[in-house]
Design an enzyme around this catalytic site. Sequence first.
Site, mmCIF file in Angstrom:
data_model
loop_
_atom_site.group_PDB
_atom_site.id
_atom_site.type_symbol
_atom_site.label_atom_id
_atom_site.label_comp_id
_atom_site.label_asym_id
_atom_site.label_seq_id
_atom_site.Cartn_x
_atom_site.Cartn_y
_atom_site.Cartn_z
ATOM 1 N N HIS A 85 -0.461 -9.522 5.831
ATOM 2 C CA HIS A 85 -0.695 -8.860 7.113
ATOM 3 C C HIS A 85 -1.656 -7.690 6.962
ATOM 4 O O HIS A 85 -2.565 -7.511 7.778
ATOM 5 C CB HIS A 85 0.638 -8.365 7.696
ATOM 6 N N TYR A 95 3.082 -6.734 17.093
ATOM 7 C CA TYR A 95 4.440 -7.249 16.935
ATOM 8 C C TYR A 95 5.144 -7.529 18.272
ATOM 9 O O TYR A 95 5.829 -8.561 18.400
ATOM 10 C CB TYR A 95 5.268 -6.313 16.048
ATOM 11 N N GLU A 137 4.112 -2.031 6.044
ATOM 12 C CA GLU A 137 2.654 -2.173 6.179
ATOM 13 C C GLU A 137 1.973 -0.820 6.381
ATOM 14 O O GLU A 137 0.846 -0.609 5.908
ATOM 15 C CB GLU A 137 2.342 -3.136 7.328
ATOM 16 N N ARG A 206 -10.885 -15.527 5.639
ATOM 17 C CA ARG A 206 -10.266 -16.269 4.541
ATOM 18 C C ARG A 206 -9.957 -15.295 3.415
ATOM 19 O O ARG A 206 -10.660 -14.298 3.221
ATOM 20 C CB ARG A 206 -11.193 -17.373 4.009
ATOM 21 N N GLN A 207 -8.932 -15.625 2.649
ATOM 22 C CA GLN A 207 -8.541 -14.802 1.512
ATOM 23 C C GLN A 207 -8.942 -15.505 0.219
ATOM 24 O O GLN A 207 -8.653 -16.693 0.035
ATOM 25 C CB GLN A 207 -7.032 -14.535 1.570
ATOM 26 N N SER A 209 -9.200 -14.945 -4.147
ATOM 27 C CA SER A 209 -8.850 -14.150 -5.325
ATOM 28 C C SER A 209 -10.092 -13.503 -5.920
ATOM 29 O O SER A 209 -11.182 -14.088 -5.913
ATOM 30 C CB SER A 209 -8.188 -15.034 -6.387
ATOM 31 N N THR A 277 -9.249 -18.897 -10.539
ATOM 32 C CA THR A 277 -9.909 -17.646 -10.153
ATOM 33 C C THR A 277 -9.085 -16.393 -10.462
ATOM 34 O O THR A 277 -9.610 -15.475 -11.107
ATOM 35 C CB THR A 277 -10.351 -17.681 -8.679
ATOM 36 N N PHE A 390 0.350 -18.958 -4.094
ATOM 37 C CA PHE A 390 -0.145 -19.938 -3.145
ATOM 38 C C PHE A 390 -1.467 -19.448 -2.562
ATOM 39 O O PHE A 390 -1.605 -18.266 -2.269
ATOM 40 C CB PHE A 390 0.843 -20.126 -1.988
ATOM 41 N N PHE A 391 -2.422 -20.361 -2.394
ATOM 42 C CA PHE A 391 -3.597 -20.048 -1.607
ATOM 43 C C PHE A 391 -3.279 -20.460 -0.174
ATOM 44 O O PHE A 391 -3.225 -21.647 0.139
ATOM 45 C CB PHE A 391 -4.826 -20.798 -2.119
ATOM 46 N N GLY A 392 -3.060 -19.486 0.698
ATOM 47 C CA GLY A 392 -2.648 -19.778 2.064
ATOM 48 C C GLY A 392 -1.173 -19.461 2.232
ATOM 49 O O GLY A 392 -0.565 -18.797 1.399
#
Length: 399
Positions: A85, A95, A137, A206-207, A209, A277, A390-392
Amino acid sequence: MLSQKTIDIVKSTAPILETHGVEITTYFYKTLFEAHPELLNVFNHANQSQGRQQTALANTVYAAAMYIDQLEVLLPTVKQIAQKHRSLTVKPEHYPIVGEYLLKAIKGVLGDAATDEIIGAWGEAYGVIAQVFIDIEKEMYAEAAEKSGGWEDFKEFIVEKKVTESSLITSFYLKAKDGVPVPWYLPGQYITIRLSIPGHQYLLNRQYSLSQTPGSDCFRISVKREADYNPQGKVSNYLHDRLNVGDTIEVSPPAGDFYLEKEEQPVALISGGVGITPMMAMLGSIAENEPNRKTVFIHAARNKDAHAFGKEAAALVEKLNDGKMYIAYEAKKDESEVCDITGYVSQAFLQQVVDPNSVCYVCGPVPFMRAVVSHLTALGFSENNVKYEFFGPALALEA
């Protein structure tokens, strides 16, 4: 604090949510995006289309119902989600919107079974759960901004260099447009990139590494071209084909709870495909800071053409006083391809090469991780000594 009556109602609905969870979360995302299309900027559209986001949220909602009176049990999962997040700039004002449409989804799917009492109890419970996320957060945003070179949300970066690593993976070296050196990060963490792609109304994120040792003046991400499934990866293909040196993208500060921890015990870095990665950042950190640490580096690729960072990884392992590297190819194109395993990484092989006292880091496609984690568990490795990424959205590894 929730009343005992509210807790009882929420826990009693857990079996219903387990049965209808994905149906509810699918309804939720559909109605949420129809009413608030601006939130499409926050979500990965590919994960939506593949159902991964819906399944992950359903698992989270079910767990929240089961442990509503023991939220501390969920704290590790909450912190993992909160990292995502923060990297996506989810803020407190989001929220109440999410809560409104989640309750509507529960009512929409369950109909008359979702009585006013049940919806009211879930509304109260959601408020408590949301506040836990907001508080955690808030601390994460402050920590990211207060680091040397840090910032809070997104800022502009320029592509300094673009390097082909294999037939599938390309690296991008990113420097801050304002010239400020990038902040220190933990080896294994990721960044979120955000960009506009022609033909798409909303920004896409996108995220990825970080794939090099912390301490450089730039970030390096190494992106696999996602072309195996429909829909194909919009962002990964755009990065490979259209993003060039000198172009600008937006980046959020490093995040993630999958990272190398400095410990006395041996370490095994086990990756498949683009899962290499984060391992490159970990391996580089070991070579630089812990060269005496006993290390095994195991990587599985489709074949030699798809094998990224072969020479770089070998050079890093050479710097270790007790380091070994093993390569597995799913299938050789011809006999000139040299590897340690042809086929899959087996339990017997792991037993042979991984010190039983090791802490093991695993990253790769879900079937790869499922197999490797299962092998390590069967060999007696404790849950604390098997860490995976995990990727995602995180999904259960159990078959």
